[in-house]
Design a protein around this motif. Structure first.
Motif, PDB file in Angstrom:
ATOM      1  N   PHE A  74      -0.581 -35.929 -37.064  1.00  0.00           N
ATOM      2  CA  PHE A  74      -1.403 -34.372 -37.470  1.00  0.00           C
ATOM      3  C   PHE A  74      -1.227 -33.260 -37.121  1.00  0.00           C
ATOM      4  O   PHE A  74      -1.078 -31.984 -36.956  1.00  0.00           O
ATOM      5  CB  PHE A  74      -2.746 -35.444 -38.080  1.00  0.00           C
ATOM      6  N   GLY A  75      -1.935 -33.216 -35.713  1.00  0.00           N
ATOM      7  CA  GLY A  75      -2.216 -32.402 -34.500  1.00  0.00           C
ATOM      8  C   GLY A  75      -0.833 -31.899 -34.522  1.00  0.00           C
ATOM      9  O   GLY A  75      -0.537 -30.111 -34.565  1.00  0.00           O
ATOM     10  N   VAL A  76       0.471 -32.437 -34.432  1.00  0.00           N
ATOM     11  CA  VAL A  76       1.626 -31.545 -34.516  1.00  0.00           C
ATOM     12  C   VAL A  76       2.623 -30.633 -35.197  1.00  0.00           C
ATOM     13  O   VAL A  76       2.723 -29.757 -35.625  1.00  0.00           O
ATOM     14  CB  VAL A  76       2.920 -32.952 -34.376  1.00  0.00           C
TER      15      VAL A  76
ATOM     16  N   LEU B 282      -0.115 -29.084 -37.320  1.00  0.00           N
ATOM     17  CA  LEU B 282      -0.521 -28.162 -37.780  1.00  0.00           C
ATOM     18  C   LEU B 282      -0.414 -27.172 -36.101  1.00  0.00           C
ATOM     19  O   LEU B 282      -0.169 -25.889 -36.409  1.00  0.00           O
ATOM     20  CB  LEU B 282      -2.022 -28.676 -37.089  1.00  0.00           C
TER      21      LEU B 282
ATOM     22  N   LEU C  78      -2.119 -38.121 -34.398  1.00  0.00           N
ATOM     23  CA  LEU C  78      -1.253 -37.089 -33.183  1.00  0.00           C
ATOM     24  C   LEU C  78       0.132 -36.063 -33.941  1.00  0.00           C
ATOM     25  O   LEU C  78       0.079 -35.805 -34.354  1.00  0.00           O
ATOM     26  CB  LEU C  78      -0.965 -38.141 -32.485  1.00  0.00           C
TER      27      LEU C  78
END
Lengths: 295, 326
Positions: A108-110, A112, A106
Motif C-alpha cells: 500500500f505504501g509503495v 502511494l 508495505l
C-alpha cells in the motif's frame, strides 16, 4: 432485428462488449494477484499502481524514445516486472516470516509513492495515447459496430490469461510452482531455488499488471489515478472468485465484467456497485469464494 | 509471528482489568492539562482536527491492536457519520450533541451491516472485503441526494449545546470537542482493559483455543467491529461540526489508509500510540499542504519504512525502553 425487453440489440451488444473489455482487465489483474498470492501469500496492494505504471511507461516510450505500441507491449511488462523484482528483493523478502498483513501495508505504501510521484510530474488531467494505426477503424458486424482495438484487447487478454493458465497447470515449471505453493521447504530440499522462484513469480505477476496497463493506455486516458479505483473492484473480484484457482480468477474476471455491462443496460444506477453487491451475496452463501479453497 | 507480537509484554504482576496504572493516569492527566491550555498556543481548529483524528485512530486501534482485525475501510464509518451529523444539524436542525449522537449511531449500524459480512473472512481477505464495502459506500455518497455529491454538505450550523450554550465560536466548540474526544479515548481504554478486552486478546492470540474454551468468537469479533465503527463515527461526526462540512474526502479510501498510517506510526496495540501518530500525521499534512502530492509520497515512504524497520511504532519503541506497556 430482435429486441430484448425493449432494449435495442445495438445497445445491449455495445454494453456487453464494454463489459467484456472491463472483464479483460479484471481477469488479467486478478490473475496477477492470484499468481502472487499463491506463492507469496501476500495481497499486492500496489497492483493498481503497477498497472498505471505500465500505461505510463508505454506513453513515455512513445513520447521520449519514439518506441511504438507493439514494442511497448513486449518491453513494458519486462520493465515493470523488473521493478517488481527489485521491490521483492529489497523489501518484500524481509516480511515473509511476519503476518501477511505487513505485506499488504508495505505494498500500500509503495502504491502511494508511485501514485504520488506521477501526480507530481504529470498532474491528474491524463495524457492521450493513440490507437496503433493497424488497429484503428472497426468492423461492421451487422448488429453492431466493433472497434478493432477493443476486439484486440479482449483477444490479447484471453491469450495471455490462458497462456498463464497453461504454463502453471500443464508444464514442468508450473508443477514446481504449484509444489512450492503447497510446501516451499520440501521443494527447496529437492534442490530447487525457491527464493529465486518467488522473486520471479512476483515479477511475473507485476508484469501482468504492466501488460494490462499497456492495453488500457489507448482506451482510457493515461493518468496517475487510473489504477487506484480499479484495484478495489479487482479486490472484490478476487474475494468473489477466491484465490485458490488460476482458472477461477480468469472466469470470475470476465464474468463479472459482463455482468457489470448488463447492469449498465438494465439498471444504470447500480452498475458502479453491482460487483460489491455480488461480493456481499457470495460472502453470505459461500464465504470462501466461488472457486476458493477453505483453509 | 503476528500483529500481536509487536505488543509490549503485559505487566504480569497485576491483572490487566484492575484499574488504571499510575503511569497511564499521569500521562492522561498531563495530556488533559496540555489540551485544556492548547487553544492559547495554537489555532483551535487545528487542535480540534488533531483531537478528532486521535479518536479516529484510537477507535481503529481497538480493532487492529486488540481485535487483531485489519480494516481497510474505516473511512466509511468516519465519513458516513460526518454526513449524517451534518445532515442532522443542517436539515433537521438538531443541536450539536444530538447530531453527533445520531451520526455515531448511524456509523454503528453501518458497522453492524458490514461487520457481520466481513467477519466471515479472515486476514487479508478481511482487509479486502472491508475496503470493497467502503468503496461501495463511497459510490453511494457520490450518488445519493442528501450527501450533495461532489459539493458535500456545506456551511453546517454549529448551533447551541443542549440548545442553551452557543458553540459558534471556535473557543467554545473547542471544549465540547475536548470533552467528546477525550471521553471517547478514555472509554476505549476502559473497553480494552475490561474482561471483554481480555477475551478479545485471547481470540487475537489463538482463535481455535478461544473457541475451544467456549467463547463465541464471531460475536466478540462483531461486537469489537461495531464498537470500533461507532467510535470512528463519533470522531467523524465531531469533525463535521468543527469544519461545518461533510465531504467525499472523509469517505475516500485514502482516508482509510491514513488512519492505518497514524496507528502504525504511533504503535499498533499501544494506548497512546494512535494519539501520537494522529498528531504527527495531521501536523505534517498541515505544514506540508503546499507541497501537493509530495505529502502522498512522504506518507508512502513512512508506510514502507514503518513496516520494514519500525513495526512497533514510536510509542511501542518507548514502551520497550521503559519496559512498561504504554
Amino acid at each position: 432485428m430482435f429486441e430484448l425487453l425493449g432494449i435495442p440489440p445495438q445497445v445491449l451488444m455495445g454494453q456487453l462488449l464494454l463489459g467484456l473489455i472491463n472483464g479483460s482487465f479484471y481477469a488479467v489483474l486478478s490473475l496477477g494477484l492470484a499468481v502472487i498470492f499463491g506463492l507469496l501469500n501476500i495481497i499486492n496492494f500496489s497492483h493498481g499502481a503497477q498497472y498505471m505504471l505500465g500505461a505510463f511507461v508505454a506513453w513515455m516510450l512513445l513520447e521520449y524514445l519514439g518506441i511504438n505500441y507493439w514494442w511497448a507491449l513486449i518491453l513494458v511488462p519486462v520493465i515493470v516486472g523488473a521493478t517488481g523484482v527489485v521491490l521483492e528483493k529489497l523489501a518484500l523478502r524481509r516480511l515473509y516470516h511476519l503476518d501477511h498483513l505487513y505485506g499488504l501495508l508495505l505494498t500500500f505504501g509503495v502504491a502511494l509513492i508511485i501514485q504520488g510521484l506521477f501526480r507530481n510530474y504529470y498532474g491528474i488531467s491524463g495524457l492521450p495515447y493513440s490507437i496503433p494505426s493497424q488497429l484503428s477503424g472497426g468492423q461492421n458486424l451487422g448488429f453492431m459496430f466493433l472497434p478493432n482495438y477493443r476486439g484486440w484487447v479482449v483477444v490479447a487478454s484471453v491469450v495471455v490469461c490462458f497462456g498463464t493458465w497453461f504454463v502453471i497447470e500443464k508444464t514442468r515449471l508450473g508443477a514446481y510452482l504449484r509444489a512450492a505453493t503447497e510446501n516451499p521447504t520440501l521443494v527447496g530440499a529437492f534442490g530447487i531455488n525457491v527464493p529465486l522462484m518467488i522473486m520471479l513469480t512476483y515479477g511475473f505477476g507485476v508484469a501482468l499488471a504492466g501488460f494490462a496497463g499497456v492495453l488500457a493506455a489507448p482506451i482510457y486516458s493515461v493518468n496517475p489515478n487510473m489504477g487506484a479505483d480499479l484495484i478495489i473492484v479487482v479486490f472484490a473480484v478476487v474475494v468473489i472468485g477466491g484465490m485458490g484457482s488460476i482458472m477461477g480468477a480468469i472466469v470470475t474476471g470476465f464474468g463479472l465484467g459482463v455482468i457489470e455491462g448488463l447492469t449498465k443496460v438494465f439498471y444504470p444506477a447500480g452498475s458502479a456497485v453491482v460487483i460489491f453487491v455480488i461480493m456481499a451475496i457470495v460472502l453470505m452463501i459461500k464465504p470462501e469464494g466461488l472457486f476458493g479453497r477453505n483453509n | 509471528m503476528s500483529v500481536s507480537d509487536i505488543q509490549p509484554a503485559p505487566n504480569a504482576r497485576r491483572p490487566a482489568t484492575a484499574g488504571m496504572p499510575k503511569l497511564h493516569m499521569a500521562i492522561f492527566a498531563v495530556l488533559f492539562v496540555l489540551l485544556a491550555v492548547l487553544p492559547l498556543l495554537v489555532y483551535p481548529v487545528f487542535a480540534m482536527k488533531v483531537m478528532c483524528f486521535a479518536l479516529f485512530a484510537a477507535a481503529f486501534n481497538l480493532l487492529l491492536g486488540f481485535g487483531g482485525l485489519l480494516s481497510f475501510g474505516h473511512a466509511a464509518y468516519f465519513g458516513g457519520a460526518s454526513y449524517v451529523a451534518a445532515h442532522a444539524s443542517k436539515v433537521w436542525g438538531l443541536t450539536p450533541e444530538l447530531s453527533i449522537l445520531v451520526g455515531t449511531l448511524a456509523a454503528a449500524l453501518l458497522g453492524l451491516a458490514i461487520g457481520s459480512l466481513a467477519i466471515r473472512r479472515q486476514g487479508i481477505y478481511f482487509a479486502m472485503v472491508t475496503l470493497a464495502f467502503a468503496q461501495m459506500f463511497y459510490f453511494f455518497a457520490l450518488q445519493a441526494d442528501f450527501t450533495g455529491g461532489e459539493d458535500g454538505i456545506q456551511s453546517v450550523p454549529r448551533g447551541s449545546l443542549f440548545g442553551i450554550f452557543p458553540v459558534d465560536s471556535n473557543e467554545a466548540l473547542y471544549y465540547l470537542v475536548l470533552a467528546v474526544t477525550f471521553g471517547g479515548i478514555l472509554f476505549l481504554y476502559r473497553i480494552v482493559h475490561s474482561p471483554f478486552g481480555q477475551v478479545l486478546k485471547a481470540i487475537r492470540e489463538n482463535e481455535p483455543r478461544a473457541i475451544s474454551l467456549g467463547y463465541r468468537v464471531n460475536r466478540y469479533k462483531l461486537m469489537v467491529f461495531v464498537l470500533s465503527a461507532a467510535f470512528a463515527g463519533l470522531a467523524g461526526a465531531t469533525k463535521s461540526q468543527v469544519f461545518q462540512l461533510a465531504s467525499l474526502t472523509d469517505v475516500h479510501w485514502s482516508m482509510s489508509g491514513e488512519v492505518v498510517l497514524m496507528t502504525l506510526l504511533g504503535g499498533v496495540g499501544t494506548v497512546f500510540g494512535p494519539i501520537l501518530g494522529a498528531t504527527i500525521v495531521v501536523t505534517m499534512q498541515n505544514y506540508l499542504a503546499s507541497m501537493g502530492a509530495w505529502v502522498t509520497v512522504i506518507q508512502g515512504v513512512i508506510f514502507v519504512l514503518g513496516v520494514l524497520l519500525f513495526r512497533e511504532g514510536i510509542v511501542g519503541v518507548i514502551s520497550k525502553w521503559l519496559k512498561r506497556p504504554l
